[in-house]
Design a protein around this motif. Structure first.
Motif, mmCIF file in Angstrom:
data_model
loop_
_atom_site.group_PDB
_atom_site.id
_atom_site.type_symbol
_atom_site.label_atom_id
_atom_site.label_comp_id
_atom_site.label_asym_id
_atom_site.label_seq_id
_atom_site.Cartn_x
_atom_site.Cartn_y
_atom_site.Cartn_z
ATOM 1 N N ILE A 77 9.077 13.043 -3.816
ATOM 2 C CA ILE A 77 8.808 11.956 -4.754
ATOM 3 C C ILE A 77 9.358 12.371 -6.115
ATOM 4 O O ILE A 77 8.989 13.428 -6.649
ATOM 5 N N GLU A 78 10.251 11.574 -6.668
ATOM 6 C CA GLU A 78 10.838 11.833 -7.977
ATOM 7 C C GLU A 78 10.280 10.838 -8.985
ATOM 8 O O GLU A 78 10.263 9.630 -8.730
ATOM 9 N N THR A 79 9.850 11.363 -10.122
ATOM 10 C CA THR A 79 9.277 10.535 -11.182
ATOM 11 C C THR A 79 9.762 11.052 -12.531
ATOM 12 O O THR A 79 10.284 12.167 -12.637
ATOM 13 N N VAL A 106 -3.284 11.363 -8.875
ATOM 14 C CA VAL A 106 -2.307 10.536 -8.161
ATOM 15 C C VAL A 106 -1.865 11.233 -6.881
ATOM 16 O O VAL A 106 -1.724 10.592 -5.827
ATOM 17 N N ARG A 107 -1.655 12.522 -6.946
ATOM 18 C CA ARG A 107 -1.276 13.258 -5.730
ATOM 19 C C ARG A 107 -2.373 13.146 -4.665
ATOM 20 O O ARG A 107 -2.075 12.969 -3.482
ATOM 21 N N THR A 108 -3.608 13.260 -5.094
ATOM 22 C CA THR A 108 -4.723 13.139 -4.146
ATOM 23 C C THR A 108 -4.760 11.752 -3.524
ATOM 24 O O THR A 108 -4.996 11.605 -2.314
ATOM 25 N N GLU A 109 -4.506 10.728 -4.321
ATOM 26 C CA GLU A 109 -4.508 9.364 -3.785
ATOM 27 C C GLU A 109 -3.399 9.186 -2.751
ATOM 28 O O GLU A 109 -3.604 8.552 -1.703
ATOM 29 N N ILE A 110 -2.235 9.755 -3.018
ATOM 30 C CA ILE A 110 -1.132 9.679 -2.055
ATOM 31 C C ILE A 110 -1.484 10.446 -0.783
ATOM 32 O O ILE A 110 -1.239 9.967 0.342
ATOM 33 N N ALA A 134 3.546 1.784 -3.463
ATOM 34 C CA ALA A 134 2.550 0.898 -4.064
ATOM 35 C C ALA A 134 1.578 1.676 -4.951
ATOM 36 O O ALA A 134 1.181 1.203 -6.024
ATOM 37 N N VAL A 135 1.194 2.878 -4.515
ATOM 38 C CA VAL A 135 0.331 3.719 -5.340
ATOM 39 C C VAL A 135 1.034 4.061 -6.650
ATOM 40 O O VAL A 135 0.453 3.955 -7.738
ATOM 41 N N LEU A 136 2.298 4.454 -6.551
ATOM 42 C CA LEU A 136 3.035 4.840 -7.759
ATOM 43 C C LEU A 136 3.218 3.662 -8.709
ATOM 44 O O LEU A 136 3.118 3.819 -9.931
#
Length: 292
Positions: free
Chosen positions: A22-24, A32-36, A157-159
């Motif tokens: 994942i590139e941001t 956010v990592r936990t949600e993914i 969608a999370v991102l």
């Protein structure tokens, strides 16, 4: 298949049997990592046929009804379109056929018997709506024709909800780019040092499939014709660009069969495919830069 841009933050990890990147613009927060991670774990728990505790494993004995996972109707509705477009070649009950050839929960990679066709009238035994998923006869659901693309979309969608700026989600070659552009090489299926061409992907998804990936034994690989239970022979690799990764992934499967190009046209998608004898075909008006 893709090249990570050095100036962007990149998070790479293993999930569902492949490497994800994942590139941001900025590093993702732990939340956010936990949600993914949670999204991926939930999808795997529902749809993995390699787990004994998954929803599809629970259904496989037949005569069962379970609360429909959130993605059931979305994915199975597209499977119905794939089935119609390919004259039955793509079918979500192909799991037992894959296991018979050795792509089974134990990864034996050993053929267990003659190829077996998936149930042709699969919609008579597999039924779904927004709340319920029913499998009336013993069978194993396999969502490999579009499932990874769907998971790419769920991560995207999370991102979209949690971060500012553009991003790229690459799930082992199934990729979505939002707010940014990514140049993606079309890897030659028989020589990974070469590319057949390049797609410039901007606010879209690109998915690929090849008979040389997830392959074992002589002519054995993961792309089966559900009507026969045998691996496909005519095409070696496919690439599709669509608005979202689930539809691009579905087309990357459909393009191994007749009817795939027509389905892509109806969805407004672009594609490239290479036959096993080396010929390269592409969609009318394709923006891919193809090399001679």
């Amino acid at each position: 298949m893709t090249t990570v841009t050095p100036t962007r933050a990149a998070w790479s990890f293993d999930a569902i049997g492949t490497v994800w990147t994942i590139e941001t613009d900025a590093p993702l927060t732990p939340a956010v990592r936990t949600e993914i991670d949670d999204v991926m774990a939930s999808f795997d728990r529902e749809w993995s046929r390699f787990r004994t505790d998954s929803v599809v494993a629970e259904l496989s004995t037949g005569g069962r009804s379970v609360p429909a996972p959130p993605d059931a109707a979305v994915m199975l509705d597209v499977y119905a379109e794939l089935d119609a477009a390919t004259d039955g070649a793509v079918n979500p009950l192909v799991g037992d056929a894959l296991s018979r050839l050795g792509y089974d929960p134990g990864y034996t990679l050993a053929v267990h018997g003659e190829p077996v066709a998936a149930p042709a009238r699969w919609r008579d035994v597999l039924r779904w709506d927004s709340s319920t998923l029913v499998l009336d006869a013993p069978a194993m659901i396999d969502v490999g024709a579009l499932g990874k693309g769907r998971l790419v979309d769920l991560v995207a969608a999370v991102l979209s909800e949690r971060i500012d700026g553009g991003f790229i989600v690459d799930g082992g070659g199934d990729l979505v780019a939002r707010g940014v552009s990514q140049r993606v090489g079309l890897e030659h299926p028989y020589d990974p040092r070469r590319v057949l061409g390049v797609f410039q992907v901007t606010d879209a998804a690109l998915c690929a499939s090849a008979v040389t990936r997830r392959a074992w034994g002589d002519g054995l690989h993961h792309v089966l014709d559900a009507r026969t239970g045998e691996p496909v022979r005519a095409y070696a690799a496919t690439w599709a660009v669509a608005d979202d990764a689930m539809h691009a992934d579905a087309l990357a499967t459909a393009l191994f069969f007749e009817g795939g190009p027509e389905l892509a046209a109806s969805w407004g998608a672009e594609w490239v495919r290479m036959s096993t004898d080396g010929r390269v075909e592409w969609s009318p008006g394709s923006t891919a830069e193809l090399f001679s």
